[in-house]
Write an enzyme that holds these catalytic residues in place. Structure first.
Site, PDB file in Angstrom:
ATOM      1  N   THR A 181      21.414  69.855  86.745  1.00 40.65           N
ATOM      2  CA  THR A 181      20.538  68.713  86.480  1.00 40.65           C
ATOM      3  C   THR A 181      20.240  67.888  87.734  1.00 40.65           C
ATOM      4  O   THR A 181      19.200  67.233  87.804  1.00 40.65           O
ATOM      5  CB  THR A 181      21.172  67.774  85.428  1.00 40.65           C
ATOM      6  OG1 THR A 181      22.469  67.378  85.880  1.00 40.65           O
ATOM      7  CG2 THR A 181      21.277  68.446  84.078  1.00 40.65           C
ATOM      8  N   THR A 228      25.932  72.995  85.775  1.00 37.83           N
ATOM      9  CA  THR A 228      27.065  72.718  84.878  1.00 37.83           C
ATOM     10  C   THR A 228      27.091  73.636  83.673  1.00 37.83           C
ATOM     11  O   THR A 228      28.164  74.030  83.209  1.00 37.83           O
ATOM     12  CB  THR A 228      26.983  71.247  84.393  1.00 37.83           C
ATOM     13  OG1 THR A 228      27.087  70.407  85.529  1.00 37.83           O
ATOM     14  CG2 THR A 228      28.103  70.905  83.432  1.00 37.83           C
TER      15      THR A 228
HETATM   16  N1  ASP Z   1      26.153  69.139  89.904  1.00 36.69           N
HETATM   17  C1  ASP Z   1      25.552  69.833  88.799  1.00 36.69           C
HETATM   18  C2  ASP Z   1      24.305  70.534  89.284  1.00 36.69           C
HETATM   19  O1  ASP Z   1      23.295  69.887  89.444  1.00 36.69           O
HETATM   20  C3  ASP Z   1      25.246  68.892  87.697  1.00 36.69           C
HETATM   21  C4  ASP Z   1      24.621  69.525  86.480  1.00 36.69           C
HETATM   22  O2  ASP Z   1      24.387  70.693  86.359  1.00 36.69           O
HETATM   23  O3  ASP Z   1      24.382  68.759  85.541  1.00 36.69           O
HETATM   24  O4  ASP Z   1      24.326  71.708  89.507  1.00 36.69           O
END
Ligand code: ASP
Length: 344
Positions: A91, A15
């Protein structure tokens, strides 16, 4: 002139660097220049910062063991050139990656700090800027004698520096996305960054980095629930190509007293499958000897993963199976602390 501290950023995606697709409204990975243009503060650091970007960058739900190997290879190739490493990562699977790296980078003596964000760096209320800037500061932190303050794989997220293989993603919306229930913080970043040195791995100048690239994914994670059915469990535990099972049990490592379940576990164990007991609770440890419902598992050959997380036990089993050690040795090591993942 003294050489500046040097940091290598490995940008895998997530993200933090995403932008919104104008047609679908969904967030999609974007390149590092876009990310950098939103964090001009990086130029103020008196550090040499280099960047290696995954091509393509990924949403971390697409993370795979081959990509962990790519990260390990980048760190290995650049180990002598840089003082520390920051990995920008989504994440969703960050705790799996941090756990895997802690086993694949044996005797690591430099900081490897993973971070990301809940909101893209271009968003007004982004948490990405702060996470990135502080992660770099932590990766660059040195003791008075020039040794790194944090020579281990960590996750830094919203003020908290945590041992990577002790973390889990605990919230899909809060800026405090990660928790480390069974191990205390390594640092807290308020107005100053306060390092809790007693919780941090000791630097040892005699240890040389050893990398491991063989991971075996013939594993399942299997979670108990009241009403679990024999017809589903037996084929799962009996599956031919499965070498290991992360068995998520109740409380202190307990399971229902169903004869067919214990028989299926015993059969799997006799077939050479390695079954690791990990509690479904967010914190605490497995103690199979405490209740009759746990003891029956111990007697069926189930191994205690003690207080390790699902992410750590899964990636540790992938690593140990990949090393092709004798089964009894894998069983022993799964209950033994090898990279700070189990409390002594
Ligand atoms: N879907 C994203 C990922 O894990 C969520 C994030 O980055 O917080 O790449």
């Amino acid at each position: 002139m003294e050489k500046k501290t040097s940091i290598l950023i490995i940008y895998t995606g997530g993200t933090i660097g995403m932008i919104q697709n104008t047609d679908t409204g969904a967030l999609e990975s974007f390149n590092f220049d876009h990310l950098l243009s939103h964090v001009p503060e990086l130029k103020q650091f008196n550090l040499d910062i280099d960047v290696i970007t995954f091509n393509p960058t990924i949403d971390s739900s697409d993370m795979e063991p081959e990509l962990w190997c790519r990260i390990v290879a980048i760190i290995e190739e650049n180990y002598d050139k840089f003082d520390g490493f920051v990995i920008l990562h989504g994440t969703d699977t960050m705790s799996f990656t941090a756990s895997a790296l802690s086993f694949m980078l044996e005797d690591l003596m430099k900081p490897v700090i993973l971070t990301g964000s809940q909101l893209p760096v271009g968003a007004l209320r982004t948490d990405g800027k702060e996470n990135l800037i502080t992660a770099i500061e932590i990766a660059a932190a040195k003791n008075a004698d020039g040794t790194p303050v944090v020579p281990e794989v960590c996750i830094f997220f919203q003020e908290k520096l945590m041992r990577g293989n002790r973390t889990s993603k605990v919230n899909s919306e809060s800026f405090g996305a990660f928790g480390s229930n069974n191990y205390p913080l390594l640092a807290l970043a308020g107005t100053d960054i306060h390092f809790y040195t007693n919780n941090i791995k000791r630097y040892n100048p005699n240890l040389k980095l050893k990398t491991h690239y063989n991971l075996c994914s013939d594993i399942i994670i299997f979670s108990l629930f009241p009403g679990i059915q024999r017809e589903v469990v037996e084929p799962l535990l009996g599956a031919e190509n499965i070498k290991g099972v992360i068995f998520r049990t109740f409380g202190a490592g307990n399971a229902p007293r169903k004869e067919w379940l214990i028989d299926a576990l015993k059969r799997a164990n006799d077939e050479g499958k390695i079954i690791i007991n990990i509690t479904q609770c967010a914190g605490g440890s497995v103690h199979m000897e405490r209740y009759e419902t746990g003891l029956q598992l111990l007697q069926a050959g189930v191994i205690s993963g003690k207080d390790s997380t699902v992410e750590a036990s899964l990636t540790k089993l992938m690593y140990l199976l990949g090393e092709e050690l004798p089964i009894e040795e894998v069983r022993r090591l799964m209950s033994t602390n090898i990279a700070g993942e189990i409390s002594e």
